[in-house]
Motif scaffolding. Structure first.
Motif, mmCIF file in Angstrom:
data_model
loop_
_atom_site.group_PDB
_atom_site.id
_atom_site.type_symbol
_atom_site.label_atom_id
_atom_site.label_comp_id
_atom_site.label_asym_id
_atom_site.label_seq_id
_atom_site.Cartn_x
_atom_site.Cartn_y
_atom_site.Cartn_z
ATOM 1 N N GLY A 1 85.826 85.555 60.849
ATOM 2 C CA GLY A 1 85.648 86.299 59.601
ATOM 3 C C GLY A 1 84.233 86.838 59.476
ATOM 4 N N GLN A 2 83.276 86.007 59.871
ATOM 5 C CA GLN A 2 81.883 86.480 59.805
ATOM 6 C C GLN A 2 81.664 87.668 60.743
ATOM 7 O OE1 GLN A 2 79.968 82.220 59.947
ATOM 8 N NE2 GLN A 2 78.545 83.602 58.947
ATOM 9 N N MET A 3 82.230 87.585 61.949
ATOM 10 C CA MET A 3 82.049 88.683 62.900
ATOM 11 C C MET A 3 82.758 89.944 62.381
ATOM 12 S SD MET A 3 80.090 87.059 64.849
ATOM 13 C CE MET A 3 79.678 88.513 65.810
ATOM 14 N N ALA A 4 83.971 89.785 61.847
ATOM 15 C CA ALA A 4 84.699 90.957 61.348
ATOM 16 C C ALA A 4 83.916 91.628 60.230
ATOM 17 C CB ALA A 4 86.091 90.531 60.860
ATOM 18 N N ARG A 5 83.370 90.858 59.334
ATOM 19 C CA ARG A 5 82.594 91.454 58.234
ATOM 20 C C ARG A 5 81.307 92.086 58.764
ATOM 21 N NH1 ARG A 5 84.625 86.846 56.076
ATOM 22 N NH2 ARG A 5 82.684 85.656 56.210
ATOM 23 N N PHE A 6 80.735 91.491 59.811
ATOM 24 C CA PHE A 6 79.530 92.059 60.422
ATOM 25 C C PHE A 6 79.809 93.477 60.942
ATOM 26 C CE2 PHE A 6 76.827 92.567 64.291
ATOM 27 C CZ PHE A 6 75.572 92.420 63.720
#
Lengths: 520, 520
Positions: B339-344
């Motif tokens: 999720g963090q990578m997708a939002r990044f």
């Protein structure tokens, strides 16, 4: 926060997820004893304005409505603290500035040390401690079904609590042993807990004698002088208010005695929304906060700085039947909101791993999982009923105990830091894996596979065919085999024979004196 | 964020927790159709530096190792986009600046509109959508046991997916109907999905014909011109890379065709840590990120701005057997990190409600609950396999489907805002409750009790005695009764007879033409 970060840092091992070292007997390959530190920031459903609004509600309850204290000495202490004590009733009203000042005396973090100092626990901060199931009148297992508790089943569940490293404290009786007369039950039960375990023990705040006996027994078991016992927390109790807005005599009396000796008291209102508290979550939490703070003010007046915990037991009831429900969306939010209030006042939080299910099936598992995630996301420092609870607390299940320990361990593994070194990001290993088309055989994998992942002792990950050929055992059936193996291999922790003799002599003397008075 | 806040605000009702209005048939009293909005901020195990480190790892994989694209047209597109395409192999390497620029073209939020526009969904932001189980070869229920999927069981599970309002999209086949020849299976199955449901449908990216047929059928079912179909997303697919670091022909071909028509593609690497990816979570997520971004670059080159989703399927394997495990601590962290990578990268996230258990018992429930909380705390926008999945995806369980819908609804209820008005904080009601000693009868309670709490359709909250007298039914047995009642009362959503005729004629013609080529 700084302390927690330090502890986390200390526990971290470079290059991977730690905490997978196996220890223990043959029955279960379990995680070593450790004090879990919650890694994530808390989930906060309330804005700062929301916290202030609930605080204001709680202060209005204390100022305008007040709390009934059914204990003359308690009222005298509260009067001395500056509370408005109605001379014609038990009603006590509190000015909010006084509440703030008294609550500020309580520590936000403290330790409790049992007879085995290796099992010392830290309450507060990011520590999360698991307490076994407490107080069900019934127990059950797959072989013998559901039945009233006895000393045998009490001892079985105490042994399971000692065996599992993920159980940090011995709560109230894991099942009520109804075959022991209530006048002497506390003597036998606390003796069993002190002999069969070396973890921090609880005593019920049920009047004068039980609490005084329990303190003396903990002192003896620890080989402590009275000054050593009084000098730091060695045991704990939990008191429930009689919601709405009453603190009863027996619990107040016990809590006050423990506070005088510097022992930990958790004050847990029994605020089921829609029954003993408003049907709105905000109202139930305002009431819970008022009831808890009123008790904490009393204890801080008696012994400023004594260790206290704010307890949360707010859940909803089934509005069709009035039955309490647990592990619900409302329970989760109530627990997280309670965490916000506890941190607002600088107090540790107690919540529970609760469920309403009647058997250790899927409903029990999802209700408990939801409860546990509420405890973790809400930063509950003490998780009561962490293992074994069924039926809204009316039954302790042997199988559920084992199942819960599996999920507790998973939450402990979840809280291990994630490795982010260059070797963890593993670009070189990926280049190798691209060529090999698989990672099993790589040196990078071989170096890490034993500790890379949490290894369950109860979950069955075999494929369907293998599982079916092996008997298609469902989770409770597998748990059943495990608790039998544990009880089979159980050995009580060592205790100095002289101490054991002193403990037994105390029990014998107090039994001869009649134990605690009962009205039956 | 702003959009999400507006939607939340719009859905909020003053003075309480909404979303408890009952709707639906007789079988289940369920929550109304709604697009859940995640209320909490995401749980972020990675610091910003950690995100940057994994991004750097993914970029190094793309730059230094590269990805194999087994599709000539794909390679030509990537060359045109500026990638380094090896003329002597299928290896494609990507410059990180180019990757950033291409990925930035993808929307962070978009809608998909099915034939019933009331069932339009929003993908991205704080929306969380639930997709039924996809692709198991087997199905099971308590009456008939485990067996290979057929068109009958396929239809049963499609009907359950349409029935439950908490299922927002029709994923891949909820069970593979092996009694339909693969050459025409897609025609019968997509026809069934389009006739029996009016929700957004998926098609498999398995070569040219299946995808072209599926797009035409969705266009017909929606009564759309080709321009209307191409003008906005109407359907979706999911492709898996062949980890490590390969994108295969059939999936690429299908995905490229859908992208050309502006239809949604989720790119989901199958990166099981320790098997097809490094044994370290950080490494597995770096590889997952590289594989997903490589596919997304291709699709953005083909149709800039086309809707794409970053898929996460990273979990761990049992290092003893190599079997995949789900709902583990590592799965939770991998999902949150994804999720963090997708939002990044500004992309929506797909994850799954997965478990490894072989039957719908407690293990299945806790693994699924852990997976669901990972999806929610990680802000997964699309939750694949949200209902019905067992055995790591090898079996669709009728009973598990019903059980999962109960927990999905609970997460929807959890995401309702908490009322904080003066009436919610309820100091006046607490004063009344203090006098009455109970809150059931208060006007404050009476005004709210019907909608105050989530009301389950499957959980049994009765006391033990009542539950035992009623047959002591465990969760799967109760779920068994519910799916039967649902299938009994099921009615397909209305469809214009002319459209149905056109759809059936298309299916008949394509069957006569032989459907899609197969090599058997």
């Amino acid at each position: 926060m700084t302390d927690a970060a330090t502890e986390t840092g200390r526990r971290k091992r470079s290059g991977g997820r730690s905490g997978n070292t196996r220890r223990g007997g043959r029955a279960v390959s379990q995680l070593p004893w450790q004090i879990p530190q919650i890694l994530d920031n808390p989930t906060e459903p309330l804005s700062p304005e929301g916290v202030a609004a609930i605080d204001n509600g709680a202060m209005r309850i204390l100022e305008e409505i007040g709390i009934d204290f059914l204990h003359e000495e308690a009222k005298a202490h509260l009067k001395a603290a500056g509370a408005d004590v109605d001379p014609d009733s038990n009603r006590v009203r509190f000015d909010r500035a006084m509440v703030r000042a008294m609550v500020a005396k309580a520590p936000s973090r403290f330790t409790i040390t049992p007879r085995n100092p290796d099992h010392q626990v830290t309450v507060g901060g990011r520590s999360q401690l698991y307490v076994n199931v407490s107080s069900p009148p019934n127990c059950s297992d797959l072989d013998r079904g559901r039945r009233a508790g006895t000393r045998d089943s009490f001892r079985d569940l105490v042994k399971l609590s000692q065996y599992f490293n993920c159980i940090h404290l011995m709560g109230g009786y894991p099942v009520e042993p109804v075959d022991i007369h209530p006048s002497i039950r506390h003597l036998d039960c606390i003796r069993d807990k002190l002999v069969l375990t070396d973890k921090v023990v609880h005593c019920y705040s049920l009047g004068t004698e039980r609490v005084e006996d329990a303190m003396e027994m903990v002192r003896i078991a620890g080989g402590l002088t009275q000054a050593e016992f009084d000098g730091s927390p060695r045991m704990f109790t939990n008191i429930n208010s009689t919601s709405p807005l009453i603190h009863d005599w027996p619990m107040l009396d016990g809590a006050m005695r423990l506070a005088k000796h510097g022992q930990m008291v958790s004050v847990t209102p029994f605020t089921l929304a829609g029954a003993m508290a408003p049907v709105t979550l905000a109202g139930a939490i305002a009431q819970q906060t008022a009831e808890a703070l009123a008790g904490i003010v009393l204890l801080q007046q008696i012994n400023p700085g004594c260790p206290v915990v704010m307890g949360s037991f707010t859940s909803n009831v089934d509005m069709k039947s009035g039955a309490p429900a647990f592990g619900t969306p409302e329970y989760m939010r109530a627990t997280q909101m309670s965490g916000q209030m506890a941190r607002f006042y600088g107090l540790p939080l107690r919540a529970s791993n609760a469920c309403a299910a009647n058997c250790p099936d899927a409903q029990a598992a999802w209700e408990s999982a939801f409860s546990l995630w509420a405890c973790t996301s809400g930063h509950a420092n003490l998780v009561y009923h962490a293992a074994g609870w069924l039926e809204g607390g009316l039954c302790a299940s042997y199988e559920k105990f084992v199942m819960d320990c599996e999920t507790l361990q998973q939450i402990m593994a979840y809280n291990q830091p994630i490795g982010l070194t260059e070797a963890d990001i593993a670009v070189d290993a990926i280049a190798e894996g691209m060529d090999a088309r698989h990672f099993f055989g790589l040196q990078h994998t071989q170096d890490r596979y034993e500790t890379a992942f949490y290894g369950p002792f109860l979950s069955d990950w075999r494929n369907y065919e293998t599982w079916a050929e092996a008997g298609a055992l469902q989770t409770p059936e597998r748990a059943n085999r495990i608790w039998k193996a544990i009880l089979e291999e159980f050995e009580a922790p060592p205790m100095d024979p002289a101490i054991r003799e002193e403990l037994d002599a105390f029990v014998a003397r107090r039994k001869a004196e009649g134990g605690a008075p009962t009205d039956f």
